[in-house]
Enzyme design. Structure first.
Site, PDB file in Angstrom:
ATOM      1  CG  ASP A 173       1.460  -7.731   0.779  1.00  0.00           C
ATOM      2  OD1 ASP A 173       1.244  -8.880   0.567  1.00  0.00           O
ATOM      3  OD2 ASP A 173       2.249  -7.839   1.975  1.00  0.00           O
ATOM      4  CD  GLU A 219      -2.614  -8.421  -1.095  1.00  0.00           C
ATOM      5  OE1 GLU A 219      -2.886  -9.472  -0.854  1.00  0.00           O
ATOM      6  OE2 GLU A 219      -2.009  -7.850  -0.208  1.00  0.00           O
TER       7      GLU A 219
END
Length: 724
Positions: free
Chosen positions: A403, A456
Site C-alpha cells: 500500500d 500501489e
C-alpha cells in the site's frame, strides 16, 4: 535480614523503577551459599522448595512482597507462594539465564532476523524442563520494561525484564504462562517516566477490538493440505498466466443479521462464489491487526497478527488452505508506509521515536494523521520485512499488495516547500525507502518462491517492476493507476462528448509495456463520495448498464491483470459502506444478474484464450486495427498469444449508435466466431450482434488481406476468434 536489601533498591523495586531486576532478584552467590531474593507484591509468604524436597521458608523483607533466604550453593529450586486466595507452586523467572542467543541478537540489530516472531514477541516454550512463555521486546532506549498480563494482575512490579544490551532487547521467561494469556509491556522511557502500556509489536495474536492486549499464540502449526497448490504456485502466478483478482473487505462482503462472518464462515460462502465466478485470486484488504475498523485495516499496529475480528490465527490459515484447495490464490494488502498514533501502539514506543522519524517533516503524515516508518533504521526495515515473510511463509499467502508506495518514495509527498527534508543530494527521492523496497522484494523472491508483490504506486516512478539488478524496485506487478483514472473519466462522459476525449481511451497503450501492470478497479474508486462504478455511468438505466458492461469488457481485453472490487461484479448502485453487507438482493434484478453473468463469462474467456493474457507484458501481444476513430468512439485491436495461439479480435463501440458493416482487417481467413458480446440478452442487452459468427472476405484492410464486415452493438464490446 535488612542487610540483604539495599533501601534504594527496595524502593525502586516497589515503585516499578528498577531497570536491572536480575541483579537483585533470583539466587546470587553469598558467603553461606546463595542468597535468594524474590518480589511478589500481595503474597503472604514464600517458601523455596529444593530439588530434594527440602523446604526453605523465606523471610519477609522491608517492603511488602519482598522475601529472601539462604539456599545451598548449588541445585535447582521452585517457589511455593502463599496468596490470600491460595497457594501457587512455580519456577522462579529469575532463575533462568539469558534466553536469546548472541546470533539472534546480532540478526535483530542488523535487521536481518527473517523469523523475527520466533525470537521477539511471546513464544510458548520449554526452558530447562519448565513450560512457560518467553517474552522479548525491542526497546533500546527504555530504562525499564516489565511484562504485565492477566497472569500477574497487570502489576508492573511483578515481572521486570532483562536487557540484552547488544541489541536493545528486553527478555523474560515466565513459567506456567501459556497460549491464550493476555499481556502488554509496561515501559519507562530513557529518563524514567512511565509510558502507556504497549501491545507487543511482534505478537502473533491480538485481543478483539476495542481491547488492545496481545495474546500468547498457540505454537501448534497449522496442518496444511495445499502441497499441490504450493508446488504449482510459481507457474500459476507467472507473468504469462491469467490473473483476475477479486478484492474484498472481509467484514462487509456478507453480513448475516448484521454480524461479521468468521474465517470459516467466510470460506464457506466466499470460496464457492469466487470459484464459480472464475476469479483466480482473492485480495483481502489488510488483515493485520488494527485498532480502528473504519480504517479498513490501512492503519495497522499488529503486523504479525491476523485481526481477531474474524477469529483466530489458525482460522485465517484454514481460510487460505481452503482457497488453495479450490485453486484460488490469496493476496493480502500490506501496509509498511505508516502506522496510527494510538497510545498502546508503536508511537514513541520506548519513550523515543523508535519506529518513526523524530522530525515530523519526515515522520508525520498529515493526510492520514499517522506516523511514518523510519525505513533507514535497520531494525525497523527488518521488522517490516519479517512481517511480510510471516504472512507469506506461516500463512502461505501468495502475494502482498504493498500500500501507498508513492507516499514512501517521495520525501515531499503531499508536502509544501519547506515542509520536507531533502535527501543527502538535495533531492526528493527517499533513498532509504528505495533500499527497503528493493530488499523486501529480493527477500520475498528468495524465501517465498512463487509469491508475488504488487505495488500501489500512483506516479510514473521508473522501474517499479524492473529487476533490482537493473536498477528497479523489484516488484512483480504494479497497479496501472493511469489507465484507471483515464478510462473512468472517459466512461463517465456523455457519449456525445467522448469523441473529444478519445485519447483517454487509447493513451494507456503508449506506456502499457513500461511496467508489468494490474488494471485496478479497487475499493478506492467506490468510496469518499466517488459513488459506485455503476453510478459513474451516464445516461438512463439502459445506457448505464450498457456502459458498465462495455467498460468491463474493455478492462478484461486490455493488456494487464485484472482487479475488481466486490460489488462491482454485479453493478452495486451505491457507494461501498464497510458497516453494511453487499446488496446481494439486487441479483433478483435481471440487470444486475446480467452484469454478474458477464463478469463470470469474461473471467472464463480471459483464462481460456492465451491471446488475452500470455503477452500482457510484450508489445507483440497487441496490435491496433482502429485507434483513431474518435468520431464514432470506436476502437479495435488484436490480442495475440504465443506461437500457435489463436488471435483474438476486440471491437468496442462507445456510442449508443449501432454501427452496420464496420469492416476490420484480420490476419487470417475463414470463419470468426463471436465468442463474447456485451449486448447479449443474457447480460441484459438487446441481442444485437453478428449471429454468432462472421466469415472473412478477401478485401484488404488495416494491412491484412482478409477482413470482416461487422455489426457493432451500441455501447458494446464484441470479441471474435477464428474457428479452429
Amino acid at each position: 535480614m535488612t542487610n540483604r536489601w539495599d533501601p534504594g533498591v527496595t524502593r525502586a523495586l516497589a515503585e516499578a523503577r528498577h531497570g536491572d531486576a536480575f541483579a537483585v532478584l533470583g539466587a546470587h552467590p553469598s558467603t553461606n551459599g546463595r542468597l535468594l531474593r524474590t518480589y511478589h507484591p500481595g503474597a503472604e509468604h514464600v517458601t523455596a522448595v529444593l530439588a530434594d524436597g527440602r523446604e526453605v521458608p523465606l523471610e519477609a523483607g522491608p517492603e511488602p512482597g519482598l522475601f529472601a533466604g539462604e539456599l545451598p550453593a548449588e541445585g535447582r529450586y521452585r517457589l511455593r507462594i502463599g496468596w490470600p486466595g491460595g497457594t501457587q507452586d512455580t519456577a522462579d523467572p529469575y532463575a533462568f539465564g539469558p534466553l536469546l542467543s548472541d546470533f539472534d541478537l546480532h540478526l535483530i540489530s542488523e535487521g536481518h532476523h527473517l523469523q523475527l516472531a520466533d525470537a521477539l514477541g511471546a513464544n510458548a516454550v520449554e526452558v530447562d524442563g519448565v513450560r512457560g512463555t518467553r517474552f522479548a521486546v525491542w526497546a533500546p532506549n527504555a530504562s525499564r520494561v516489565a511484562v504485565v498480563g492477566d497472569f500477574n494482575s497487570w502489576d508492573a512490579r511483578r515481572h521486570p525484564m532483562r536487557l540484552r544490551h547488544q541489541a536493545g532487547v528486553w527478555e523474560l521467561f515466565v513459567p506456567d504462562v501459556g497460549p491464550g494469556a493476555h499481556y502488554k509491556y509496561q515501559l519507562r522511557g530513557p529518563h524514567g517516566h512511565e509510558l502507556p502500556a504497549k501491545a507487543d509489536p511482534v505478537a502473533r495474536r491480538a485481543e478483539l477490538a476495542p481491547g488492545t492486549a496481545s495474546i500468547v499464540a498457540d505454537p501448534t502449526p497449522h496442518q496444511w493440505s495445499d502441497d499441490g497448490w504450493m508446488a504449482t504456485r510459481a507457474r500459476r502466478q507467472a507473468h504469462d498466466a491469467p490473473m483476475s483478482i477479486y478484492e474484498i473487505h472481509a467484514g462487509s462482503w456478507l453480513r448475516e443479521e448484521g454480524l461479521d462472518l468468521d474465517w470459516d464462515g467466510l470460506a464457506d460462502r466466499l470460496i464457492p462464489y469466487v470459484a464459480d465466478m472464475g476469479f483466480t485470486h482473492v485480495e483481502l484488504m489488510p488483515v493485520t491487526e488494527h485498532p480502528f475498523g473504519g480504517s479498513w485495516g490501512y492503519q495497522p499496529l499488529g503486523l504479525f497478527a491476523p485481526t481477531a475480528r474474524f477469529g483466530s490465527p489458525d482460522g485465517f490459515a484454514r481460510f487460505v488452505d481452503r482457497c488453495h484447495r479450490e485453486g484460488i490464490g490469496v493476496i493480502v494488502d500490506w501496509v509498511p508506509a505508516h502506522f496510527p498514533t494510538d497510545a498502546h501502539g508503536l508511537a514513541h514506543f520506548d519513550g523515543t521515536a523508535l519506529y518513526e522519524h523524530a522530525d515530523p517533516r519526515e515522520g508525520f503524515h498529515r493526510d492520514w494523521n499517522t506516523l511514518i516508518y523510519n525505513h533507514g533504521r535497520r531494525e525497523v526495515s527488518g521488522f517490516l520485512i519479517a512481517s511480510a515473510l510471516e504472512f507469506l511463509q506461516r500463512y502461505h499467502v501468495d502475494g502482498l499488495r504493498v500500500d501507498a508506495v508513492a507516499s514512501m518514495l517521495y520525501r515531499d509527498y503531499s508536502r509544501n516547500a519547506g515542509e520536507w527534508v531533502p535527501n543527502i543530494h538535495g533531492g526528493r527521492e527517499n533513498y532509504e525507502t528505495i533500499a527497503f523496497l528493493r530488499r523486501l522484494n529480493e527477500v520475498v523472491r528468495e524465501h517465498a518462491p512463487g509469491a508475488v508483490t504488487i505495488a500501489e504506486e500512483s506516479t510514473a516512478w521508473p522501474g517499479v517492476t524492473a529487476d533490482v539488478s537493473h536498477g528497479g524496485l523489484g516488484f512483480h506487478y504494479k497497479w496501472n493507476m493511469g489507465w484507471m483514472h483515464d478510462t473512468l473519466h472517459y466512461i463517465g462522459l456523455d457519449p456525445i462528448y467522448r469523441r473529444y476525449h478519445h485519447g483517454e481511451l487509447t493513451f494507456s497503450m503508449v506506456y502499457a509495456y513500461s511496467e508489468r501492470f494490474v488494471l485496478p478497479i479497487s475499493h478506492d474508486e467506490v468510496v469518499h463520495g466517488k459513488g459506485s462504478l455503476l453510478g459513474r455511468m451516464p445516461g438512463d438505466d439502459w445506457q448505464r448498464f450498457a456502459n458498465l458492461r462495455a467498460y468491463l469488457g474493455f478492462m478484461f481485453t486490455h493488456p494487464g491483470r485484472k482487479l475488481l472490487f466486490m460489488g462491482c461484479e454485479f453493478g452495486q448502485p451505491t457507494e461501498w459502506n464497510h458497516d453494511a453487507g453487499l446488496p446481494w438482493h439486487l441479483l433478483d434484478d435481471a440487470r444486475h444478474r446480467g452484469v454478474q453473468t458477464l463478469v463470470r463469462d469474461l473471467n472464463h474467456l480471459y483464462a481460456q484464450y492465451p491471446a488475452l493474457h500470455a503477452h500482457d507484458d510484450d508489445p507483440s501481444g497487441f496490435a491496433w486495427l482502429v485507434g483513431d476513430d474518435a468520431a464514432n468512439s470506436v476502437v479495435a485491436f488484436l490480442r495475440k498469444g504465443k506461437r500457435g495461439d489463436a488471435p483474438v479480435l476486440v471491437v468496442i463501440n462507445y456510442t449508443p449508435v449501432v454501427q452496420q458493416g464496420y469492416r476490420l482487417g484480420v490476419p487470417q481467413g475463414g470463419l470468426w466466431r463471436e465468442v463474447f458480446n456485451s449486448d447479449a440478452g443474457i447480460y441484459g442487452g438487446a441481442n444485437l450482434g453478428n449471429g454468432g459468427a462472421v466469415t472473412a472476405e478477401p478485401q484488404s484492410m488495416h494491412g491484412h488481406a482478409q477482413s470482416l464486415p461487422l455489426l457493432l452493438p451500441p455501447l458494446g464490446v464484441i470479441v471474435l476468434a477464428p474457428q479452429g
